[in-house]
Design a protein around this motif. Structure first.
Motif, PDB file in Angstrom:
ATOM      1  N   VAL A  49       0.637  -1.174   0.116  1.00  0.00           N
ATOM      2  CA  VAL A  49       0.130  -0.024  -0.078  1.00  0.00           C
ATOM      3  C   VAL A  49       0.809   1.077  -0.045  1.00  0.00           C
ATOM      4  CG1 VAL A  49      -1.745   1.310   1.277  1.00  0.00           C
ATOM      5  CG2 VAL A  49      -1.983  -1.198   1.221  1.00  0.00           C
ATOM      6  N   GLN A  50       1.775   1.271   1.077  1.00  0.00           N
ATOM      7  CA  GLN A  50       2.823   2.310   0.914  1.00  0.00           C
ATOM      8  C   GLN A  50       3.505   2.643  -0.602  1.00  0.00           C
ATOM      9  OE1 GLN A  50       5.324   1.619   4.537  1.00  0.00           O
ATOM     10  NE2 GLN A  50       3.673   1.141   5.369  1.00  0.00           N
ATOM     11  N   THR A  51       3.890   1.523  -0.987  1.00  0.00           N
ATOM     12  CA  THR A  51       4.714   1.473  -2.448  1.00  0.00           C
ATOM     13  C   THR A  51       3.832   2.100  -3.226  1.00  0.00           C
ATOM     14  OG1 THR A  51       6.185   0.010  -1.404  1.00  0.00           O
ATOM     15  CG2 THR A  51       6.237   0.385  -3.835  1.00  0.00           C
ATOM     16  N   LEU A  52       2.667   1.224  -3.703  1.00  0.00           N
ATOM     17  CA  LEU A  52       1.946   1.667  -4.748  1.00  0.00           C
ATOM     18  C   LEU A  52       0.948   2.754  -4.656  1.00  0.00           C
ATOM     19  CD1 LEU A  52       1.435  -2.169  -5.459  1.00  0.00           C
ATOM     20  CD2 LEU A  52       2.313  -0.238  -7.113  1.00  0.00           C
ATOM     21  N   ARG A  53       0.591   2.914  -3.382  1.00  0.00           N
ATOM     22  CA  ARG A  53      -0.432   4.349  -3.203  1.00  0.00           C
ATOM     23  C   ARG A  53       0.268   5.397  -2.089  1.00  0.00           C
ATOM     24  NH1 ARG A  53      -5.307   4.032  -5.184  1.00  0.00           N
ATOM     25  NH2 ARG A  53      -5.288   6.178  -5.317  1.00  0.00           N
ATOM     26  N   PRO A  54       1.353   5.882  -2.578  1.00  0.00           N
ATOM     27  CA  PRO A  54       2.160   6.751  -1.764  1.00  0.00           C
ATOM     28  C   PRO A  54       1.420   8.204  -1.931  1.00  0.00           C
ATOM     29  CG  PRO A  54       3.111   6.979  -3.941  1.00  0.00           C
ATOM     30  CD  PRO A  54       2.243   5.582  -3.750  1.00  0.00           C
ATOM     31  N   ASP A  55       0.380   8.451  -2.726  1.00  0.00           N
ATOM     32  CA  ASP A  55      -0.481   9.612  -2.722  1.00  0.00           C
ATOM     33  C   ASP A  55      -1.240   9.665  -1.489  1.00  0.00           C
ATOM     34  OD1 ASP A  55      -1.599   7.369  -3.907  1.00  0.00           O
ATOM     35  OD2 ASP A  55      -3.506   8.379  -4.447  1.00  0.00           O
ATOM     36  N   PHE A  56      -1.701   8.638  -0.770  1.00  0.00           N
ATOM     37  CA  PHE A  56      -2.582   8.724   0.471  1.00  0.00           C
ATOM     38  C   PHE A  56      -1.829   9.331   1.442  1.00  0.00           C
ATOM     39  CE2 PHE A  56      -5.363   5.709  -1.599  1.00  0.00           C
ATOM     40  CZ  PHE A  56      -6.453   6.337  -1.447  1.00  0.00           C
ATOM     41  N   LYS A  57      -0.281   9.049   1.598  1.00  0.00           N
ATOM     42  CA  LYS A  57       0.285   9.655   2.435  1.00  0.00           C
ATOM     43  C   LYS A  57       0.360  11.091   2.430  1.00  0.00           C
ATOM     44  CE  LYS A  57       4.539   8.909   5.461  1.00  0.00           C
ATOM     45  NZ  LYS A  57       5.770   7.947   5.388  1.00  0.00           N
ATOM     46  N   ARG A  58       0.715  11.648   1.014  1.00  0.00           N
ATOM     47  CA  ARG A  58       0.858  12.774   0.859  1.00  0.00           C
ATOM     48  C   ARG A  58      -0.629  13.522   1.241  1.00  0.00           C
ATOM     49  NH1 ARG A  58       3.373  10.899  -3.778  1.00  0.00           N
ATOM     50  NH2 ARG A  58       1.632  11.403  -5.074  1.00  0.00           N
ATOM     51  N   LYS A  59      -1.755  13.134   0.739  1.00  0.00           N
ATOM     52  CA  LYS A  59      -2.904  13.780   0.905  1.00  0.00           C
ATOM     53  C   LYS A  59      -3.007  14.106   2.487  1.00  0.00           C
ATOM     54  CE  LYS A  59      -5.193  10.853  -2.468  1.00  0.00           C
ATOM     55  NZ  LYS A  59      -4.853  11.511  -3.777  1.00  0.00           N
ATOM     56  N   PHE A  60      -2.634  13.375   3.450  1.00  0.00           N
ATOM     57  CA  PHE A  60      -2.812  13.746   4.719  1.00  0.00           C
ATOM     58  C   PHE A  60      -1.532  13.958   5.343  1.00  0.00           C
ATOM     59  CE2 PHE A  60      -6.413  10.878   3.415  1.00  0.00           C
ATOM     60  CZ  PHE A  60      -7.372  11.477   4.314  1.00  0.00           C
ATOM     61  N   SER A 102       2.795  12.483   9.876  1.00  0.00           N
ATOM     62  CA  SER A 102       4.005  12.339   9.037  1.00  0.00           C
ATOM     63  C   SER A 102       4.431  10.812   9.079  1.00  0.00           C
ATOM     64  CB  SER A 102       5.213  12.811  10.000  1.00  0.00           C
ATOM     65  OG  SER A 102       5.246  12.670  11.269  1.00  0.00           O
ATOM     66  N   ASP A 103       3.722   9.855   9.670  1.00  0.00           N
ATOM     67  CA  ASP A 103       4.002   8.274   9.719  1.00  0.00           C
ATOM     68  C   ASP A 103       3.177   7.683   8.689  1.00  0.00           C
ATOM     69  OD1 ASP A 103       1.588   8.710  10.912  1.00  0.00           O
ATOM     70  OD2 ASP A 103       2.142   7.952  12.761  1.00  0.00           O
ATOM     71  N   ASN A 104       3.050   6.309   8.912  1.00  0.00           N
ATOM     72  CA  ASN A 104       2.181   5.762   7.759  1.00  0.00           C
ATOM     73  C   ASN A 104       0.833   5.260   8.433  1.00  0.00           C
ATOM     74  OD1 ASN A 104       4.292   5.256   6.060  1.00  0.00           O
ATOM     75  ND2 ASN A 104       5.182   3.524   7.516  1.00  0.00           N
ATOM     76  N   THR A 105       0.116   6.319   9.166  1.00  0.00           N
ATOM     77  CA  THR A 105      -1.002   6.357   9.615  1.00  0.00           C
ATOM     78  C   THR A 105      -2.056   5.808   8.502  1.00  0.00           C
ATOM     79  OG1 THR A 105      -0.738   7.499  11.647  1.00  0.00           O
ATOM     80  CG2 THR A 105      -2.989   7.519  10.902  1.00  0.00           C
ATOM     81  N   VAL A 106      -2.106   6.548   7.391  1.00  0.00           N
ATOM     82  CA  VAL A 106      -3.019   6.567   6.365  1.00  0.00           C
ATOM     83  C   VAL A 106      -3.062   5.269   5.664  1.00  0.00           C
ATOM     84  CG1 VAL A 106      -3.840   7.738   4.552  1.00  0.00           C
ATOM     85  CG2 VAL A 106      -2.997   8.961   6.057  1.00  0.00           C
ATOM     86  N   SER A 107      -1.891   4.908   5.442  1.00  0.00           N
ATOM     87  CA  SER A 107      -1.685   3.699   4.611  1.00  0.00           C
ATOM     88  C   SER A 107      -2.044   2.574   5.458  1.00  0.00           C
ATOM     89  CB  SER A 107      -0.280   3.469   4.043  1.00  0.00           C
ATOM     90  OG  SER A 107       0.985   3.679   4.777  1.00  0.00           O
ATOM     91  N   GLU A 108      -1.739   2.628   6.638  1.00  0.00           N
ATOM     92  CA  GLU A 108      -2.207   1.235   7.844  1.00  0.00           C
ATOM     93  C   GLU A 108      -3.667   1.573   7.730  1.00  0.00           C
ATOM     94  OE1 GLU A 108      -0.466  -0.666  10.239  1.00  0.00           O
ATOM     95  OE2 GLU A 108       1.178  -0.452   8.815  1.00  0.00           O
TER      96      GLU A 108
END
Length: 365
Positions: free
Chosen positions: A241-252, A257-263
């Motif tokens: 998820v972190q690798t293929l959808r890094p945009d989610f982390k950027r959106k939030f 600043s951590d992996n909250t969204v991808s988790e």
């Protein structure tokens, strides 16, 4: 399902003959071992981990909110987040319906602003998030009716006389379907990058060859396809998820600043598939709706106002908005484009999105 993804991936790496010769065997033997009971041991997830991930998503929401399961029919429950202060409790509430693969936590950027002037309710749709995950009808209309009836039963249990419905993606499709059946309960519909409105184009352009690697990845990670691939790769899922959808982390990124969204995205989408299967049964090839909503817009009462919000950078075709406007010449239909936003408009440009939604809703008592 996961097995179709495997089949496609085998085809991609050049063994279609192998696929055709052994698939019958695989389908009748291995498939029966693919049972959800051992899923958690393969995928590092659980209901508690999903709950924790959602709590992490909500830690930046300043408003006081409550969360509870609302019981509906057949022993099912819809997970519901409520924000309602004393000074706005008499205003028409806004109900937020997330899109495919989503959940209440994805509204983290919007809840404070949208609840300033009226009560706001966000629910995990039946079959998604923390809500119950029942067996859905294999028929497209049957599945759609199950979603709609669950929303109506939820509304009755919550004691809401009428609502402003705001739906993203699949949530937009269901908002209109609900409003056709229960028009007296809806004051305004806001469609945010809605899925399922146009008919599948029957043209050569639509059938142009798509590279197999795009199809393979698309099958797993497109917002329009069940995320069976996440379960298929087991413990690698969170990293994927972190690798293929890094945009989610950027959106939030302004919140976390951590992996909250991808988790959160991961745990939402590796539970036992239910709403995901229903969605698959409602779609034809490449995510087109089997029952396109544009064909049925004449069933929606003309006095129900509609606002359609698109992101200027989205790949979703905004022509549906123009088509709705043409079909409803004597009704209120407003089209809003949010600059610099993609498909997840509410997360890409939250301030602009919140402001425009509040402006629209100011006209509703």
């Amino acid at each position: 399902s996961g097995f179709r993804v495997v089949q496609r991936m085998l085809s991609v790496v050049g063994v279609p003959s192998l696929v055709s010769s052994v698939w019958g065997y695989v389908d009748t033997t291995v498939r029966w071992c693919w049972i959800p009971n051992w899923l958690p041991s393969w995928c590092p997830t659980s209901q508690i981990k999903l709950q924790t991930a959602e709590d992490m998503m909500m830690r930046c929401v300043d408003s006081t909110f409550s969360k509870q399961f609302i019981p509906i029919s057949n022993g099912n429950r819809l997970w519901t987040l409520t924000i309602s202060s004393e000074c706005v409790k008499d205003k028409t509430p806004m109900v937020l319906l997330h899109g495919f693969g989503g959940g209440v936590g994805l509204w983290a950027h919007n809840l404070d602003a949208l609840s300033q002037r009226r009560p706001v309710f966000a629910l995990d749709l039946l079959g998604f998030g923390q809500s119950s995950r029942p067996l859905f009808s294999a028929d497209a209309q049957g599945a759609e009716d199950q979603f709609v009836e669950s929303i109506e039963q939820w509304r009755a249990k919550m004691g809401l006389e009428s609502m402003i419905l705001l739906g993203h993606n699949l949530g937009g499709y269901l908002a209109v379907s609900y409003s056709m059946k229960y028009p007296d309960r809806v004051k305004h519909i806001l469609l945010v990058e809605p899925w399922g409105f146009p008919e599948r184009p029957n043209t050569e352009e639509a059938d142009r060859p798509i590279p197999v690697w795009i199809k393979a990845l698309g099958a797993m990670f497109s917002p329009f396809n069940p995320l069976a691939g996440l379960r298929l790769v087991g413990p690698l899922g969170p990293t994927l998820v972190q690798t293929l959808r890094p945009d989610f982390k950027r959106k939030f990124s302004s919140m976390f600043s951590d992996n909250t969204v991808s988790e959160y995205i991961y745990h939402l989408n590796v539970q036992t598939p239910s709403g995901e299967t229903a969605f698959k049964n409602m779609t034809a090839h490449y995510g087109w709706a089997k029952r396109p909503m544009l064909q049925r817009m004449n069933q929606l009462r003309p006095e129900i106002p509609i606002t359609i919000i698109y992101g200027s950078r989205s790949s979703i075709d905004s022509n549906s908005g123009s088509a709705i406007k043409k079909m409803r010449p004597h009704s209120h239909v407003e089209i809003i484009t949010i600059r610099g936003a993609g498909h997840y408009v509410y997360a890409d440009q939250p301030e602009d999105f919140n402001h425009r939604v509040l402006q629209v809703c100011d006209k509703v008592a």
